[in-house]
Write a protein that holds these residues in place. Structure first.
Motif, PDB file in Angstrom:
ATOM      1  N   VAL A 188      27.538  27.887   2.641  1.00 14.67           N
ATOM      2  CA  VAL A 188      26.933  26.704   3.256  1.00 14.67           C
ATOM      3  C   VAL A 188      27.767  26.257   4.449  1.00 14.67           C
ATOM      4  O   VAL A 188      27.230  25.916   5.511  1.00 14.67           O
ATOM      5  CB  VAL A 188      26.805  25.563   2.223  1.00 14.67           C
ATOM      6  N   LEU A 189      29.061  26.288   4.279  1.00 21.83           N
ATOM      7  CA  LEU A 189      29.955  25.867   5.350  1.00 21.83           C
ATOM      8  C   LEU A 189      29.752  26.688   6.614  1.00 21.83           C
ATOM      9  O   LEU A 189      29.867  26.176   7.736  1.00 21.83           O
ATOM     10  CB  LEU A 189      31.401  25.998   4.863  1.00 21.83           C
ATOM     11  N   MET A 190      29.408  27.969   6.453  1.00 22.56           N
ATOM     12  CA  MET A 190      29.238  28.853   7.601  1.00 22.56           C
ATOM     13  C   MET A 190      28.067  28.442   8.491  1.00 22.56           C
ATOM     14  O   MET A 190      28.032  28.789   9.668  1.00 22.56           O
ATOM     15  CB  MET A 190      29.032  30.294   7.125  1.00 22.56           C
ATOM     16  N   VAL A 191      27.091  27.724   7.932  1.00 18.95           N
ATOM     17  CA  VAL A 191      25.893  27.381   8.703  1.00 18.95           C
ATOM     18  C   VAL A 191      25.721  25.888   8.918  1.00 18.95           C
ATOM     19  O   VAL A 191      24.873  25.468   9.705  1.00 18.95           O
ATOM     20  CB  VAL A 191      24.623  27.936   8.008  1.00 18.95           C
ATOM     21  N   ALA A 192      26.497  25.067   8.208  1.00 16.24           N
ATOM     22  CA  ALA A 192      26.250  23.623   8.217  1.00 16.24           C
ATOM     23  C   ALA A 192      26.315  23.033   9.626  1.00 16.24           C
ATOM     24  O   ALA A 192      25.432  22.264  10.027  1.00 16.24           O
ATOM     25  CB  ALA A 192      27.256  22.926   7.297  1.00 16.24           C
ATOM     26  N   ALA A 193      27.329  23.392  10.386  1.00 15.69           N
ATOM     27  CA  ALA A 193      27.465  22.837  11.736  1.00 15.69           C
ATOM     28  C   ALA A 193      26.420  23.414  12.678  1.00 15.69           C
ATOM     29  O   ALA A 193      25.787  22.684  13.461  1.00 15.69           O
ATOM     30  CB  ALA A 193      28.871  23.109  12.266  1.00 15.69           C
ATOM     31  N   ALA A 194      26.190  24.721  12.607  1.00 19.06           N
ATOM     32  CA  ALA A 194      25.237  25.375  13.512  1.00 19.06           C
ATOM     33  C   ALA A 194      23.817  24.869  13.305  1.00 19.06           C
ATOM     34  O   ALA A 194      23.049  24.735  14.264  1.00 19.06           O
ATOM     35  CB  ALA A 194      25.293  26.888  13.311  1.00 19.06           C
ATOM     36  N   TRP A 195      23.452  24.606  12.051  1.00 17.36           N
ATOM     37  CA  TRP A 195      22.084  24.173  11.734  1.00 17.36           C
ATOM     38  C   TRP A 195      21.983  22.676  11.468  1.00 17.36           C
ATOM     39  O   TRP A 195      20.941  22.186  11.097  1.00 17.36           O
ATOM     40  CB  TRP A 195      21.565  24.957  10.526  1.00 17.36           C
ATOM     41  N   GLN A 196      23.095  21.963  11.645  1.00 16.62           N
ATOM     42  CA  GLN A 196      23.128  20.513  11.425  1.00 16.62           C
ATOM     43  C   GLN A 196      22.656  20.119  10.030  1.00 16.62           C
ATOM     44  O   GLN A 196      21.837  19.222   9.858  1.00 16.62           O
ATOM     45  CB  GLN A 196      22.273  19.790  12.486  1.00 16.62           C
ATOM     46  N   TRP A 197      23.211  20.774   9.035  1.00 21.08           N
ATOM     47  CA  TRP A 197      22.952  20.440   7.635  1.00 21.08           C
ATOM     48  C   TRP A 197      24.095  19.566   7.138  1.00 21.08           C
ATOM     49  O   TRP A 197      25.232  20.032   7.015  1.00 21.08           O
ATOM     50  CB  TRP A 197      22.875  21.705   6.780  1.00 21.08           C
ATOM     51  N   ASP A 198      23.827  18.297   6.840  1.00 24.93           N
ATOM     52  CA  ASP A 198      24.863  17.442   6.276  1.00 24.93           C
ATOM     53  C   ASP A 198      24.725  17.392   4.761  1.00 24.93           C
ATOM     54  O   ASP A 198      23.849  18.042   4.171  1.00 24.93           O
ATOM     55  CB  ASP A 198      24.788  16.038   6.881  1.00 24.93           C
ATOM     56  N   SER A 199      25.574  16.623   4.101  1.00 24.25           N
ATOM     57  CA  SER A 199      25.572  16.583   2.639  1.00 24.25           C
ATOM     58  C   SER A 199      24.286  15.973   2.089  1.00 24.25           C
ATOM     59  O   SER A 199      23.810  16.373   1.019  1.00 24.25           O
ATOM     60  CB  SER A 199      26.794  15.797   2.129  1.00 24.25           C
TER      61      SER A 199
END
Length: 419
Positions: A188-199
């Protein structure tokens, strides 16, 4: 590296490393049958050694083919933050003050439950601790859960098939249990910033589904384990030892929290780790031996995976990019068994124009398949290092793990697909 020769050599060595992983238990058995060469067979039979060993072979071959400078440049270009973090968090999380705190909390809950204490303790180790991984990160959750479960579940007297089922449930639950937040699970960490996925996004789209699957898996495993659970001491006698002063516990918990918060800054969390080592020496009477050897072996394994996996992009990314959403889910589920799930999602984050449906399916498949093999999810080698002594020949068989994880994996897959 873009040299096709190097790419093919790296792919071949990656395949050899996978075969070696599945053959590790047989090599360990050879160490008992041939005492004269027991040391060599034991070394090659250590699952944690496999990828580090073949990564060294890859760098040596690259030096012969492309030159020493190119080989060193490639090795130094890799990001080793994750192996370093897993090493540090394993040692800190397994310290007596942290572990004793968890053990006592689990014991208090188990005493109030209207079920046998060993059964409730096993259930909490398979359900509550993996979900706690969404806060303290998956490697820390794996370390605590493994040490909590070792004396009750992974011990002589428990049938091997039951232990493999419990191991499969633990690995799958840790893999999906970290999806309630956006920072705890490596894929999840690998894509969270790129895809703007927050908690908040993770909890709404993944977390509650993962929690249901974790509870189902843990409940089924606890039911099957109910007649085999031990009543012996808690992990390493920790819970039965002299209580650790609250001030010492507070320092350990603060250092663990600091390591988790600074997980992406190796200079910072290594500084905290050095402070931790100094503190444990200063208050040695409140400490058990640190698991430095086990943590170093796990770090070596993950570093080897980083080196070998870094040259697999040329064949992995076209597969990921060419699949429709549903096929991508099952493709990610299968590919996770032969490569780290964080590597898969990272490759997906590089695909321009990937649809929202494909994003969801890629991550869901990657985390659902995170328990199938030792290399499927970064915390798995930590679990193997801490629990292998409870299995025959003191090694975990890749085939046994795969079979034990199939059921829990199907539960996780159904949760992500159908809910």
């Amino acid at each position: 590296m873009t040299d096709p020769t190097i790419d093919w050599i790296a792919a071949a060595l990656f395949g050899v490393a996978l075969v070696h992983t599945f053959a590790a238990k047989q090599l360990e058995r050879l160490s008992h049958r041939h005492p004269r060469h027991a040391g060599l067979f034991h070394l090659l039979g250590e699952v944690e050694v496999v990828f580090g060993f073949w990564a060294i072979v890859l760098v040596l071959v690259m030096a012969l083919v492309a030159g020493r400078g190119a080989a060193l440049d490639y090795a130094e270009s890799r990001n080793y933050t994750e192996p370093l973090f897993v090493f540090v968090v394993m040692v800190v999380a397994a310290s007596r003050p942290v572990l004793q705190t968890v053990m006592r909390a689990v014991g208090a809950i188990a005493r109030f439950a209207p079920l046998p204490t060993p059964l409730v303790s096993a259930w909490l180790g398979l359900a509550a601790v993996p979900l706690l991984g969404s806060l303290i990160t998956e490697p820390a959750a794996m370390t605590i859960a493994a040490l909590l479960l070792a004396p009750r579940v992974f011990r002589p007297g428990v049938p091997e098939r039951i232990k493999y089922l419990a191991l499969g449930v633990l690995f799958v639950n840790v893999s999906i249990g970290g999806t309630l937040t956006s920072y705890a699970a490596p894929p999840v960490l690998m894509v969270a910033a790129a895809w703007q996925w927050d908690s908040a996004f993770m909890l709404a789209n993944f977390g509650w589904k993962a929690a249901l699957a974790v509870l189902v898996n843990a409940s089924v495993a606890a039911f099957l384990l109910r007649r085999h659970l031990g009543d012996g001491p808690d992990a390493a006698g920790t819970a039965g030892a002299e209580p650790v002063p609250l001030a010492v516990v507070g320092v350990h918990l603060a250092l663990l929290a600091g390591v988790v918060v600074l997980a992406h800054h190796p200079v910072a969390f290594l500084a905290l780790f050095l402070l931790f080592l100094g503190f444990t020496q200063a208050y040695a009477r409140h400490q058990d031996p640190l698991i430095l050897k086990e943590a170093l072996l796990v770090g070596f394994f993950l570093a080897g995976l980083v080196v070998l996996g870094g040259l697999q992009r040329w064949w992995l990314q076209p597969i990921v990019a060419g699949l429709e959403p549903l096929a991508l889910f099952f493709g990610a589920l299968a590919l996770t068994a032969v490569t780290d799930n964080a590597a898969l999602t990272y490759l997906g984050s590089l695909i321009s124009g990937i649809s929202d449906a494909s994003k969801y399916m890629l991550v869901a498949g990657a985390v659902a398949g995170g328990g199938l093999t030792v290399i499927a999810n970064a915390p798995n080698p930590a679990g193997v290092a801490l629990l292998k002594r409870g299995f025959a020949d003191e090694s975990v068989g890749a085939g046994g793990l795969l079979l034990g994880a199939l059921g829990p994996t199907l539960v996780a897959a159904a949760a992500f697909l159908l809910l």
